[in-house]
Design a protein around this motif. Sequence first.
Motif, mmCIF file in Angstrom:
data_model
loop_
_atom_site.group_PDB
_atom_site.id
_atom_site.type_symbol
_atom_site.label_atom_id
_atom_site.label_comp_id
_atom_site.label_asym_id
_atom_site.label_seq_id
_atom_site.Cartn_x
_atom_site.Cartn_y
_atom_site.Cartn_z
ATOM 1 N N LEU A 177 12.606 -3.507 20.573
ATOM 2 C CA LEU A 177 13.737 -3.949 20.651
ATOM 3 C C LEU A 177 14.892 -3.198 21.407
ATOM 4 C CD1 LEU A 177 13.823 -5.732 17.180
ATOM 5 C CD2 LEU A 177 13.674 -7.293 19.479
ATOM 6 N N CYS A 178 14.368 -1.853 21.882
ATOM 7 C CA CYS A 178 15.616 -0.918 22.039
ATOM 8 C C CYS A 178 14.806 -1.016 23.826
ATOM 9 C CB CYS A 178 15.364 0.269 21.910
ATOM 10 S SG CYS A 178 15.843 0.502 19.995
ATOM 11 N N MET A 179 14.647 -1.737 24.007
ATOM 12 C CA MET A 179 13.741 -1.697 25.765
ATOM 13 C C MET A 179 14.651 -3.152 25.715
ATOM 14 S SD MET A 179 10.143 -1.896 27.039
ATOM 15 C CE MET A 179 9.617 -3.095 26.605
ATOM 16 N N PHE A 180 14.229 -3.886 25.089
ATOM 17 C CA PHE A 180 15.358 -5.470 25.709
ATOM 18 C C PHE A 180 16.373 -5.390 25.824
ATOM 19 C CE2 PHE A 180 16.370 -9.200 24.418
ATOM 20 C CZ PHE A 180 16.362 -10.253 24.736
ATOM 21 N N LEU A 181 16.987 -4.531 24.476
ATOM 22 C CA LEU A 181 18.605 -3.867 24.842
ATOM 23 C C LEU A 181 18.654 -3.188 26.060
ATOM 24 C CD1 LEU A 181 19.531 -3.817 21.347
ATOM 25 C CD2 LEU A 181 20.259 -5.566 22.154
ATOM 26 N N ARG A 182 18.138 -2.067 26.650
ATOM 27 C CA ARG A 182 18.131 -1.792 27.169
ATOM 28 C C ARG A 182 18.470 -2.548 28.921
ATOM 29 N NH1 ARG A 182 13.857 0.749 30.008
ATOM 30 N NH2 ARG A 182 13.848 -0.358 31.819
ATOM 31 N N TRP A 183 17.347 -3.270 28.824
ATOM 32 C CA TRP A 183 16.925 -4.561 30.255
ATOM 33 C C TRP A 183 18.244 -5.926 30.170
ATOM 34 C CZ3 TRP A 183 11.475 -6.909 29.458
ATOM 35 C CH2 TRP A 183 10.642 -5.832 29.272
ATOM 36 N N MET A 184 18.944 -5.744 29.015
ATOM 37 C CA MET A 184 20.071 -6.741 29.336
ATOM 38 C C MET A 184 21.620 -6.194 29.208
ATOM 39 S SD MET A 184 18.405 -9.588 28.936
ATOM 40 C CE MET A 184 17.337 -8.859 29.476
ATOM 41 N N VAL A 185 21.634 -5.349 28.429
ATOM 42 C CA VAL A 185 23.332 -4.533 28.163
ATOM 43 C C VAL A 185 23.071 -3.151 29.639
ATOM 44 C CG1 VAL A 185 24.693 -2.517 27.147
ATOM 45 C CG2 VAL A 185 23.237 -4.317 26.242
ATOM 46 N N ARG A 186 22.080 -2.682 30.028
ATOM 47 C CA ARG A 186 22.841 -1.357 31.282
ATOM 48 C C ARG A 186 23.410 -2.214 32.767
ATOM 49 N NH1 ARG A 186 20.080 1.919 34.124
ATOM 50 N NH2 ARG A 186 21.753 3.114 33.869
ATOM 51 N N ALA A 187 23.960 -1.473 33.449
ATOM 52 C CA ALA A 187 24.395 -2.813 34.031
ATOM 53 C C ALA A 187 22.921 -2.877 35.243
ATOM 54 C CB ALA A 187 25.651 -1.376 35.314
ATOM 55 N N ASP A 188 23.392 -3.750 35.900
ATOM 56 C CA ASP A 188 21.843 -3.679 37.564
ATOM 57 C C ASP A 188 22.236 -3.256 38.279
ATOM 58 O OD1 ASP A 188 20.271 -4.963 39.405
ATOM 59 O OD2 ASP A 188 21.604 -6.791 39.406
#
Length: 285
Positions: A177-188
């Motif tokens: 879940l932390c990985m999913f959040l990193r993918w979604m939240v961090r800037a492109d």
Amino acid sequence: MELKAVLDNLYASRSPRHLANDPLSFCHRYASPADREIAGLLASCLAYGNVKIILRNLATVFGAVGPSPRRFVEEFEPEAGMRLFAGFKHRFNDGRDLCALFLAARTMIEEADTIGDFFLGCHDPEAEDITPSLTEFSSAILAFDYSPVFGTAAIPADSAFPFFFPSPASGSACKRLCMFLRWMVRADDGIDLGLWKEISPAQLVIPVDTHIHRIARNLGLTARRQADWRTAREITAALRRLDPDDPVKYDFSLCHLGISEGCDGTVTPLCEACPVVKCCAGELS
């Protein structure tokens, strides 16, 4: 600070080769943010175990999903899904668990239009990090009605579906879940996707797997032996001192020292060329 310079150089060394060897690569197959979000949930939930098996099983799932993960979820019918994924198995998750995951995704977008907006309904922007938000998010998903899949509203004891949505409240590191959040939240940045702009990257917690735990210990970011939520927050706090606004920016590069570069924590000839060797304590007992 030497460690910051080393890790910033490591961050800059990310490559398409690393991405191709990562579950996140499946998100990059799609141009639409709506498709990328659904792809991210699927890919992160199954991102445990041997990376070759993860990528192989994800290829099977995405092959069945077709050209638009968002459309597949919107139109998902559990009865048809159970037939489609009848033979699916990824370690201890089976086709039934996978169908429950599709049903969870469908429920979230029915209630809030996107998974990101559903997460925002659980999010505390004033909290130090995503601990309370992730706790509420997992709790809300596990409270959905899964009777179309399981035959009862409650998730049966023999299902491993709850493994997809652990909670910090249980002490779990919540790596996927932390990985999913990193993918979604961090800037492109060519790796992460920057889809959920309402959440601050400063609140993210690093996804701790065996690679990150071992490397973080060797770099002095934690001395804890248990890869749990407390350890994840401790590593994140150490990285936040290097980059307060974006502490988990280093996660992808650090993790691929193990996944793609072969670091196993022991001193080998590979260490000579390792970009973090001058800050690494070597093998830890």
